[in-house]
Structure formats: C-alpha cells, structure tokens
Motif scaffolding. Structure first.
Motif: not given
Length: 300
Positions: A144-150
């Motif tokens: 899983a390739i995921r993104f977060s602003t944290k």
C-alpha cells in the motif's frame, strides 16, 4: 504439552477479535459467523477463568488480562508465520497487488510501470486505485502506497512501514490559460478560475496566506470549481479550465511535455508525506522488496 493449547483455535479467533475490536469484523476475517466468534470467546474466558473483553458501544475493548494475552498471541503467531514463510517462501516470479490513491495510480504508477517491467517482466502487477485506507490482509493486498499531511502515519499492528520522503504542491495551469489571463504574479490569480479540493487539506486560502495575501477575499469571488481528487484537478487544468494546486510528482511528466506550466516556484505550505506499507511476514517478501526498491529509485 500444556492442556490450554487445546484452545489454539479459540486463541486465533481471540487475536482477530482483539485486533479488530469487533466480533463482526473478526467473523468476516475468519470466514465464520459472528455467533461462532462470540461462542468461542465465552468458552475461552470460561476455560481461562478470566474476563478478556468488555463491550463499549459497538466495540469490544480488552481488559488488562486481554491486553497481555493479545501481545502474547500476536508474538507467537508471528514466529509461526515466520517459520512457515521460511519453508514456503514464493519464488521471485509471480504477482503483486498494489494499492494507492486513484490519482497516484493513474498519473504516476501506471505511466511508470513500463520501467519496472524492463527489469522484472516475470512479475505481474495488479493495481488497485482507492482513496480509502484499504485493509491489506483482508483485501489480499501486498503493498500500500499512502500519503498524509502528517509526519507520522498510523500503521496497523503487524505491518511494516517505510517513509518515502515528501512531495510539494504547486499552482499549475495550461500554457494557453496562463497566456490568455496574463498571469505573472500571485495577485493575478484573483481574476482566475481557481480549482479547489473538496477536503481542503491543501487549500488555496492557505497558499495565499503564506504569500501575505488575503486568501479568503480572493476565494470568495467566482468562478471556482471544486473537485474530489488530484487527477480531476490536473485534468481540468490541462483542459484550460483554470488554475489548480497539484502534487509535483503527478504533474511533472505533463510539465516536461509542455502541456502544463508551474506558475510560481512557491510550494503550498502543506506537504504530502509518502509511505509504503506491507506485511514483513508475507511469503511474497522477496517480490515485495524488488517492487519497493524500484519505487524508491524512481519516485521524484
């Protein structure tokens, strides 16, 4: 052998229910009924003479004894899985299922997969685009390739997480739109159609405020378009429908082809952090590592 190991099946059921905090979700994962999960938990509690769960609303919460047992069962199951994988590890050739956001899959992953196949044509990639955080185990996903602003991403128990750096967002539009509206400075955007994201994690207001411009007054004017994803925002910008704030890794190929222009070298103050998640005990571990190595070497 300790007679309590007769309850090994119930312990597997307990680990699932405790990890998911739900008998219903555990039943789905184990492919049994919710009533069967409930019965096994009652039998296990009676056999051990301890209370393992307490119900709070719709969720099942662990008691102190339950917390101790969960740590022990997960540690034991990991060792068993590790041993099984050592004797059953799959060969490098085979398939992998990759999930990420719809935007990343369509605008970066799919266009770049050809370079992966140049070195690994014996590995078949299945791409699953989803803006939800899919359950890797439940949905048979390998990476899983995921993104977060944290700077930190909550990682489900039992999964390994690697930080893949960050990506900034910039205002972009088509060359013809820039020329037609004579966009030379941030203040010129007041007369443009601004393309907004529904979730407002990367908002125009924030970008204007970072430049000392009252963003709320500009964004109160029209016309404006609202979209739900980066790929929709970029598509609108490519068609000359306005100015969008888009992740650089997603518009870079279009910029190099002369189809999109980055208006200013002024990034949005909110930065996307990139992560890859996978099961370190997967029998496809060697195959997963090959894909992750390629990903690290090719991300901008």
């Amino acid at each position: 052998m300790d007679k309590r190991l007769r309850h090994l099946s119930a312990l597997r059921c307990f680990e699932s229910a405790a990890r998911l905090q739900s008998y219903t979700q555990a039943a789905l994962e184990l492919n049994i009924t919710q009533a069967a999960v409930s019965q096994q938990m009652r039998q296990l509690e009676n056999a051990l003479a301890v209370k393992l769960f307490v119900r709070k609303g719709r969720n099942m919460h662990l008691t102190e004894a339950g917390e101790v047992l969960l740590m022990s069962t997960q540690s034991a199951f990991k060792r068993i899985i590790g041993g099984l994988n050592q004797i059953q590890t799959q060969e490098l050739a085979g398939s992998l299922t990759i999930t990420s956001t719809q935007s990343f899959c369509s605008l970066w992953l799919m266009p770049n997969l050809s370079s992966f196949y140049e070195s690994h044509d014996d590995i078949q990639i299945r791409v699953l685009g989803s803006n939800r955080f899919e359950d890797i185990r439940l949905n048979h996903i390998d990476v899983a390739i995921r993104f977060s602003t944290k700077r930190e991403l909550a990682c489900p128990a039992g999964l390994e997480q690697l930080y893949l750096g960050e990506d900034s967002n910039y205002p972009v539009c088509s060359p013809s739109y820039k020329e037609a509206l004579h966009i030379e400075s941030p203040s010129d955007l007041a007369r443009c159609n601004l393309i907004h994201h529904d979730d407002d994690k990367v908002s125009w207001e924030q970008w204007f405020e970072s430049q000392g411009i009252c963003g709320s007054s500009i964004c109160a004017k029209g016309p404006h378009t609202r979209v739900s994803s980066n790929d929709m925002a970029l598509s609108a910008a490519l068609k000359g429908q306005g100015v969008a704030i888009v992740s650089k890794e997603l518009f870079l190929d279009f910029q190099q082809a002369g189809l999109i222009v980055q208006l200013f070298d002024i990034p949005h103050p909110v930065v996307w952090q990139r992560y890859v998640l996978f099961d370190p005990y997967s029998p496809k571990r060697a195959r997963i590592q090959v894909f992750i190595d390629w990903l690290i070497n090719h991300l901008p």
